[in-house]
Scaffold this active site. Structure first.
Site, PDB file in Angstrom:
ATOM      1  N   LYS A 105      -1.771  -4.379 -11.390  1.00  0.00           N
ATOM      2  CA  LYS A 105      -1.996  -3.386 -12.575  1.00  0.00           C
ATOM      3  C   LYS A 105      -3.501  -3.408 -13.083  1.00  0.00           C
ATOM      4  CE  LYS A 105       0.990  -1.455 -15.502  1.00  0.00           C
ATOM      5  NZ  LYS A 105       2.211  -0.871 -14.993  1.00  0.00           N
TER       6      LYS A 105
HETATM    7  N1  GLU Z   1       2.670   2.518 -13.933  1.00  0.00           N
HETATM    8  C1  GLU Z   1       4.171   2.824 -13.310  1.00  0.00           C
HETATM    9  C2  GLU Z   1       4.817   1.517 -13.518  1.00  0.00           C
HETATM   10  O1  GLU Z   1       4.624   0.877 -14.443  1.00  0.00           O
HETATM   11  C3  GLU Z   1       4.170   3.172 -11.907  1.00  0.00           C
HETATM   12  C4  GLU Z   1       3.367   2.435 -10.913  1.00  0.00           C
HETATM   13  C5  GLU Z   1       3.154   3.187  -9.757  1.00  0.00           C
HETATM   14  O2  GLU Z   1       3.277   4.441  -9.489  1.00  0.00           O
HETATM   15  O3  GLU Z   1       2.532   2.319  -8.884  1.00  0.00           O
HETATM   16  O4  GLU Z   1       5.923   1.170 -12.757  1.00  0.00           O
END
Ligand code: GLU
Length: 417
Positions: A105
Site C-alpha cells: 500500500k
Molecule cells: N485500493 C484497493 C483496495 O484496497 C484496490 C487495490 C488494487 O487494485 O490493487 O483493495
C-alpha cells in the site's frame, strides 16, 4: 473515540486466526510484519512558486504469493502505521480471492482537495519518481485507493514509462480505459460488496431483495455498492459521507443521490430525502444490512453495542475496531469482512494486469462474469472454513483461509540464503 492503531488491529486479527492454524510461530511472526517500507519526503513546487514537503510511504508487506499489489491513498491522516496495516490487509485480501499477488500500500499525507490539479499532478509525479525503482509489473503494482483514481494512475504510468523508456501498462492498474485500463474496474469494489451481500443473505436463508440497507460513505465503493444493491431490489434507506447523512424510509434513488454528490460535493442537501441524519445515527439505524464504506475505525465498541443491523458487509478497509468485532460477535451480528467484500477492486486490477500483459482487452461482460465467479467461490470457501473450524466469526475464517495460503507459499519457497 480512542485512537486505534490499524496496524495493531491487523496484528490482532492475524493472532486470532493463528490460534486455529497449525503454522509455526516464526512464520506467523513474519506474516505480522512488513518486508520493507519506503518512507520519503516529496518536495514539490506549488503554483505560486513556494516549495512544500509531503510525507509519502510505500509498504511492501509480503511477496510470497506474487508481486506486491495495492493502492495509493491521498489523505491528511496517512501515516506509516496506517499504510502498513492497509498493506497487510492487501496480502490477505489477495489470498482470500486466490489471485497471484502479495500485498502493498502507499499513501501521501495531504488533502488533495486543497490543491490545484497541476499541483496534484506534480505531487503524484514526484511520488512516482520515488516509486520507480521498486515498482513494475513483476515487482509491485500500484492502484487507486481513497482520493485517487484513473487520473493519478495515468500520471504514475506515464512517469514510470517515460523514466524507464518503455511501455509497461501493467506496472499500474486502475488506469483509464484509453490508457490500458479495464472495463468494469471503477465499479469492481462496489460490485464485490453487492455480491458478498447477496451471497450472505442467501446463506442466512433470506433474500437480499427484502433487505433494507444503510451505506456509510458515498465515494467510489459506497455509491456503486448502493446502486448495485438497488439493482438487486434491496431498499437503500440511508447513505452518508463526511458531511452527514440522508434517510428515506421508502428508499433513496441511489443514482440521483450520486449525481447530487457529484454536483455539490456531498449527499447532504439531496432534495428528495425524507430527513437528514448524522453518521452515528446511520450506523445504528434499524436496517437489515449495514455497509461501512468510508475509512478505518468507523465503528468502535460503543457504536457496535447500538448497531441494529443483523448483517454487516465491509466495503471499506478496516471499518470495525477489534473491540467492535468482539461486541458484534457476541451479539450474533454477522460481519462479512473487507478482505472478501471489497476484494473486487484488486480482482479486476488483476484482470487489467492480465489484459495488459496479453495486450488484449476483455469485454465488460467477461470482466463481470469472472469477478462474480471469483467472489462467489471465495465466499463459499470462507463459509466452509467458518463451519469446519468452529471459529467465532467469518473474519477469523477469512484469515484462517488466507494465512494458510500465504504460509504454504512461504513454506514452498523456504528461507534463502
Ligand atoms: N485500493 C484497493 C483496495 O484496497 C484496490 C487495490 C488494487 O487494485 O490493487 O483493495
Amino acid at each position: 473515540m480512542a485512537e486505534i492503531n490499524p496496524f495493531e488491529s491487523l496484528q490482532e486479527q492475524i493472532d486470532d486466526a493463528a490460534a486455529y492454524l497449525d503454522v509455526a510461530p516464526d512464520v506467523i511472526d513474519r506474516l505480522k510484519r512488513p518486508e520493507r517500507t519506503l518512507s520519503a519526503t516529496l518536495s514539490v513546487e506549488m503554483d505560486g512558486g513556494d516549495v512544500e514537503q509531503f510525507p509519502a510511504y510505500r509498504v511492501q508487506f509480503n511477496g510470497d504469493r506474487g508481486p506486491y499489489k495495492g493502492g495509493i491513498r491521498y489523505h491528511p491522516n496517512v501515516s506509516e502505521d496506517e499504510v502498513t496495516a492497509l498493506a497487510g490487509w492487501m496480502v490477505y485480501k489477495c489470498a482470500v480471492v486466490d489471485i497471484p499477488y502479495g500485498g502493498a500500500k502507499g499513501g501521501i499525507a495531504f488533502d488533495p482537495r486543497e490543491y490545484s490539479a497541476s499541483e496534484v499532478e506534480r505531487i503524484t509525479r514526484a511520488f512516482a519518481t520515488e516509486l520507480r525503482p521498486i515498482i513494475g509489473e513483476d515487482r509491485d503494482i500500484p492502484a487507486p485507493d481513497v482520493n485517487t483514481g484513473q487520473r493519478e494512475m495515468n500520471w504514475i504510468k506515464d512517469t514510470y514509462e517515460t523514466l524507464e523508456r518503455t511501455t509497461e501498462p501493467g506496472a499500474v492498474t486502475g488506469k483509464a480505459p484509453s490508457s490500458g485500463g479495464s472495463a468494469g474496474r471503477v465499479e469492481a469494489t462496489g460490485r464485490s460488496t453487492m455480491l458478498t451481500a447477496r451471497e450472505a443473505f442467501d446463506y442466512l436463508g433470506r433474500g437480499i431483495e427484502d433487505a433494507t440497507v444503510a451505506v456509510q460513505g458515498y465515494g467510489n465503493a459506497g455509491s456503486v455498492a448502493a446502486e448495485l444493491l438497488d439493482d438487486v431490489e434491496a431498499t437503500v434507506v440511508a447513505v452518508s459521507d463526511s458531511q452527514g447523512g440522508i434517510y428515506d424510509a421508502d428508499g433513496l434513488d441511489t443514482s440521483a443521490v450520486k449525481a447530487h454528490k457529484r454536483e455539490t460535493g456531498s449527499v447532504v442537501g439531496y432534495p428528495d430525502a425524507g430527513r437528514e441524519l448524522s453518521n452515528e445515527d446511520l450506523l445504528t439505524l434499524d436496517v437489515d444490512l449495514l455497509v461501512p464504506a468510508a475509512l478505518e475505525n468507523a465503528v468502535d465498541a460503543d457504536i457496535a453495542r447500538d448497531v441494529q443491523a443483523d448483517v454487516i458487509v465491509e466495503a471499506a478497509n478496516g471499518p470495525l475496531t477489534p473491540d467492535a468485532d468482539d461486541v458484534l460477535t457476541e451479539r450474533d451480528v454477522y460481519v462479512f469482512p473487507d478482505i472478501l467484500a471489497n476484494a473486487g477492486g484488486v480482482t479486476v486490477s488483476y484482470f487489467e494486469w492480465v489484459q495488459n500483459r496479453q495486450r488484449f482487452a476483455w469485454t465488460e461482460q467477461r470482466v463481470n462474469d469472472e469477478l462474480e465467479r471469483i467472489v462467489t467461490d471465495a465466499f463459499d470457501r470462507l463459509v466452509d472454513a467458518y463451519e469446519a473450524h468452529d471459529v467465532p466469526n467469518v473474519r477469523t475464517a477469512a484469515y484462517v483461509v488466507a494465512i494458510e495460503r500465504v504460509a504454504d507459499a512461504a513454506d514452498d519457497r523456504g528461507v534463502w540464503p
